[in-house]
Design a protein around this motif. Structure first.
Motif, mmCIF file in Angstrom:
data_model
loop_
_atom_site.group_PDB
_atom_site.id
_atom_site.type_symbol
_atom_site.label_atom_id
_atom_site.label_comp_id
_atom_site.label_asym_id
_atom_site.label_seq_id
_atom_site.Cartn_x
_atom_site.Cartn_y
_atom_site.Cartn_z
ATOM 1 N N PRO A 1 39.472 54.116 -61.888
ATOM 2 C CA PRO A 1 39.576 53.275 -62.716
ATOM 3 C C PRO A 1 40.636 51.914 -62.836
ATOM 4 C CG PRO A 1 41.115 55.062 -61.798
ATOM 5 C CD PRO A 1 40.095 55.050 -61.019
ATOM 6 N N ARG A 2 40.427 52.064 -64.077
ATOM 7 C CA ARG A 2 40.965 50.366 -64.554
ATOM 8 C C ARG A 2 42.413 51.006 -64.545
ATOM 9 N NH1 ARG A 2 38.019 46.240 -66.119
ATOM 10 N NH2 ARG A 2 35.772 46.470 -66.363
ATOM 11 N N ASP A 3 42.872 52.432 -65.021
ATOM 12 C CA ASP A 3 44.504 52.548 -65.326
ATOM 13 C C ASP A 3 45.148 52.784 -64.139
ATOM 14 O OD1 ASP A 3 42.380 54.954 -65.707
ATOM 15 O OD2 ASP A 3 43.594 55.402 -66.893
ATOM 16 N N ALA A 4 44.249 53.314 -62.865
ATOM 17 C CA ALA A 4 45.197 53.519 -61.857
ATOM 18 C C ALA A 4 45.945 52.181 -61.621
ATOM 19 C CB ALA A 4 44.368 52.718 -61.086
ATOM 20 N N ARG B 1 37.571 54.935 -67.548
ATOM 21 C CA ARG B 1 36.988 56.200 -67.251
ATOM 22 C C ARG B 1 37.748 56.873 -68.736
ATOM 23 N NH1 ARG B 1 41.410 58.297 -63.049
ATOM 24 N NH2 ARG B 1 43.194 57.807 -63.833
ATOM 25 N N ALA B 2 38.288 56.082 -69.333
ATOM 26 C CA ALA B 2 39.333 56.743 -70.585
ATOM 27 C C ALA B 2 38.337 56.275 -72.132
ATOM 28 C CB ALA B 2 40.805 56.084 -70.693
ATOM 29 N N ALA B 3 37.049 55.439 -71.691
ATOM 30 C CA ALA B 3 36.086 55.677 -72.252
ATOM 31 C C ALA B 3 34.661 56.006 -71.904
ATOM 32 C CB ALA B 3 35.792 53.996 -72.530
ATOM 33 N N GLY B 4 35.066 57.233 -71.093
ATOM 34 C CA GLY B 4 34.360 57.710 -70.321
ATOM 35 C C GLY B 4 33.123 56.532 -69.657
ATOM 36 N N ASN C 1 38.232 70.522 -66.993
ATOM 37 C CA ASN C 1 39.650 69.769 -67.753
ATOM 38 C C ASN C 1 39.331 69.343 -69.470
ATOM 39 O OD1 ASN C 1 42.112 70.635 -66.328
ATOM 40 N ND2 ASN C 1 41.492 69.320 -64.790
ATOM 41 N N ALA C 2 39.647 69.051 -70.317
ATOM 42 C CA ALA C 2 39.053 69.005 -71.685
ATOM 43 C C ALA C 2 39.354 67.107 -71.933
ATOM 44 C CB ALA C 2 40.611 69.372 -72.169
ATOM 45 N N ARG C 3 40.551 66.805 -71.011
ATOM 46 C CA ARG C 3 40.512 65.556 -70.427
ATOM 47 C C ARG C 3 40.827 65.111 -69.239
ATOM 48 N NH1 ARG C 3 46.511 63.550 -71.193
ATOM 49 N NH2 ARG C 3 47.012 65.532 -72.376
ATOM 50 N N LEU C 4 40.618 63.260 -68.740
ATOM 51 C CA LEU C 4 40.581 62.729 -67.720
ATOM 52 C C LEU C 4 41.562 61.859 -67.473
ATOM 53 C CD1 LEU C 4 36.420 62.738 -67.968
ATOM 54 C CD2 LEU C 4 37.804 64.792 -66.743
ATOM 55 N N SER C 5 42.267 62.034 -68.780
ATOM 56 C CA SER C 5 43.483 61.054 -68.205
ATOM 57 C C SER C 5 44.572 61.361 -69.284
ATOM 58 C CB SER C 5 42.677 59.278 -68.725
ATOM 59 O OG SER C 5 42.388 59.311 -69.924
ATOM 60 N N GLY C 6 45.483 59.589 -68.901
ATOM 61 C CA GLY C 6 46.686 60.167 -69.576
ATOM 62 C C GLY C 6 47.754 60.500 -68.576
#
Length: 334
Positions: free
Chosen positions: A98-101, A121-124, A225-230
């Motif tokens: 992921p780019r945010d790693a 991953r944040a953009a799906g 989980n409802a979301r996958l990052s953050g």
């Protein structure tokens, strides 16, 4: 999955993986209100337990499979483990990250010789779809981060060591709290302990809002989980428990823990100040559970994993600047 696979993986890992220590500190014991034993997998090659599963999986491939190369997807720790194992076996490695790693994980994976493909991953964007396309186009062998028998077997070698080390210090009854994403580490350890130390029970630890395994264990069915990052605990953020790992944990694990981000960060600071080891936030959630959620633990001893130590320098600097006083939560003895 069975104990013989784990023992076979241990034989292949012999001389290649480190036998990491079981550490303790009277300061941590005082805060937690019981003896805390820390399995420091942050001292493993590449800074996490993931090297064990990666070596197990790559070493189990045929020469033809290794010749075509391997592919993995990971936020960083599995990435580095696969990159190093592949390089040692003369195999090419492609890692989808992921780019945010954390930048340190991306940089280290490239430095180990792997080709890194980034996705949002944040953009799906779907890492599975990206991986499937590359497997089809290049004939690569996919090494999944947790839902792969040989990976689980490799992670389970940590449990063999915990069983022997706990026995050496006279601990035969205790919870073993394991940092958990998809469940490869915790399910492998659970299988090893079932065979070698049945008085030791695995319990999972996850960050709040990403506690799919704990919720799944409570419900008896897979929860997503409802979301996958953050989360700063990026290493253990997964959509849901694995197809292979959840049945193992459902059968063998006790109730899971969900810790706050603040608790995870303070556990990072405590690991450095009291054990002199570097932990990343996701690798410190089990220690956070032992320190800050003591009311949910029984007995005089608790064993925890520090599963990874790959933390960006700027995050680590902020952690060390936190006030020394630990928060009083969930009935801890601080």
């Amino acid at each position: 999955m069975n104990i013989e696979m784990i023992r076979a993986a241990a034989a292949r890992l012999d001389g290649h993986a480190r036998r990491t220590p079981l550490l303790s500190s009277p300061f941590l014991d005082e805060i937690a209100g019981r003896r805390v034993w820390v399995k420091a997998e942050c001292l493993q090659h590449t800074g996490s337990f993931k090297f064990r599963g990666a070596w197990s999986a790559v070493s189990a491939l045929s020469e033809a499979e290794r010749g075509r190369g391997v592919i993995a997807f990971s936020s960083g720790n599995h990435a580095q483990g696969v990159a190093l194992a592949a390089r040692a076996h003369g195999a090419a490695a492609v890692i989808i990250m992921p780019r945010d790693a954390p930048a340190v994980k991306i940089d280290n994976t490239r430095a180990l010789g792997a080709e890194v493909v980034l996705y949002d991953r944040a953009a799906g964007e779907d890492r599975d779809a990206i991986g499937a396309e590359m497997v089809a186009a290049r004939g690569l062998t996919l090494i999944k981060p947790y839902d792969e028998p040989q990976v689980i077997a490799g992670q389970g070698t940590t449990g063999l060591e915990i069983a022997a080390q706990a026995a050496a210090v006279g601990v035969t009854q205790a919870d073993v709290i394991v940092c958990c994403g998809g469940g490869g580490f915790s399910s492998g350890i659970a299988l090893a302990l079932e065979a070698e130390a049945p008085g030791l029970r695995v319990r999972t630890a996850e960050p709040e809002d990403f506690d799919d395994v704990a919720r799944s264990l409570q419900a008896g069915t897979v929860q997503r989980n409802a979301r996958l990052s953050g989360s700063l605990c990026d290493a253990i953020v997964t959509p849901e428990p694995g197809v292979l790992t959840f049945p193992i944990l459902k059968r063998l694990a006790g109730p899971g823990f969900a810790v706050s981000e603040e608790e995870a960060l303070r556990a990072v600071a405590l690991a450095f100040n009291r054990l002199k080891v570097v932990a990343e936030p996701g690798g410190a959630v089990a220690l956070a559970a032992a320190i800050f959620h003591g009311a949910q633990i029984e007995g005089d001893d608790v064993i925890v994993t520090i599963s990874g130590g790959n933390i960006d320098a700027d995050v680590f600097a902020k952690v060390l600047a936190l006030p020394a006083t630990a928060p009083r939560t969930q009935g801890n003895a601080a």
